[in-house]
Design a protein around this motif. Sequence first.
Motif: not given
Length: 461
Positions: A30, A102-105, A108, A110, A112, A121-122, A438, A440
């Motif tokens: 983060r 990006w499919q998520r920030p 942030e 997570q 998956e 993922r991040g 994305n 991972k």
Amino acid sequence: MTDQSRLGEVLATLDEGLPDALDRLMEFLRIPSVSTDPAYAAEVRRAADWLCAELVSLGFQASVRDTPGHPMVVAHSPKGDRRPALFYGHYDVQPVDPLDLWQRPPFEPQVEDTPQGKVIRGRGASDDKGQLMTFVEAVRAWKAVHGALPTDLVLLFEGEEESGSPSLRPFLRENADELRAGIALICDTGLYADGRPAITTQLRGLCGEEIVIRAADRDLHSGSFGGLAANPLQILVNALATIKDASGRVTLPGFYDGVEDLSPELRADWDALGFDPAGFLSHVGLKHPVGETGRTGLEMVWNRPTFEINGITGGYTGEGFKTVLPAEARAKVSFRLTGTQDPARIRAAFRAHVRAALPADCTVEFHDHGASPASRMDVADPAFAAAKAALSQEWGREAAYIGAGGSIPIAGDFKEILGMDSMLIGFARDDDRIHSPNEKYDLASFAKGARSWARILAALG
Ligand SMILES: [Zn+2]
């Protein structure tokens, strides 16, 4: 207690502690420690502080050390008399652009579920925070169970790897006595393509060069001057075309001095990897391998030197058409090097070749774009066999010694400045999307990576 049961307890502790280890990794991920963008400088330092605090909590003498750029984190286990290893990783990350893909920030993270299994993922999940935390978690488990590590360690974490490592070489020089160890462990590489564990034992070097050929003092009309006046683009392509012959070999005198054929053992190891050149090329829209005749695909990308033309410019390339003999022509070229090829001698041979192709009233200018020799590790060092056996046990299949076609400058720096070989061991996968949206890291890479290091630490001790 036997060595085996000592290790067994550590592995069990890692399995039980996986949820907590994941929480720690998520906290680390983060922190947006983007090293190349000055706007994130405070976040880069926050990541260094976070890592340093983790290491202090594990009983290391750890500190954040300032450099002219982003800080280094250095940690030592309490001094002992066993030969220590140095572990290297980097806590900075690449920028996240383009953000809308990006499919998520990106900061942030997570876990998956995907059809291929669970992934973290991040940004930085694989490169290199997830990877370096596999080592930290292995250390934590050893400390938790036995109160001590099986081998002494030095840890070095860099915050500028993704922005060219400007402070690294000076830092290694200034702190050589503190950092020098029997062997370096570098966790910034991956599993072999099919998921087999691997130790990278050789890396190709690089020599980059730019040339500018000039002829007339202005662009010329091809009707008035063509046929009589020298055309620098023609001279350039003739000079470059004759650097390789029809069998794909480089023709520069002395070019292959220092290039070594594979040992029978390594050839057998590489053959067993079942590399399929056409399949490999199919991922980029190709299927017919080129290159030197009589060489296998892996030999060509890992153990043979190359010459490549990276760019050519000159003349008129705009809209429409213009019959011009340009005044100048430019090219950028690179050589990948293997064995003990000397980049300086290769640069000199290249320049002599171009000069010899030059008509009397033309000139050439050369620009040096850097060079580094190839690295080949001494796998006779017992640490390699020990780590290979440990990896094979963890993954349930024979670990391989592999090469890398690219350069990992840190391995060369450790050799040159600290005189130590490196074991490049990592658990990334080819589809980790490092540097891309994305990014991972497979949960299995994280969990089994930590277990792998726990075993390797035992084997080194
Ligand atoms: Zn990277």
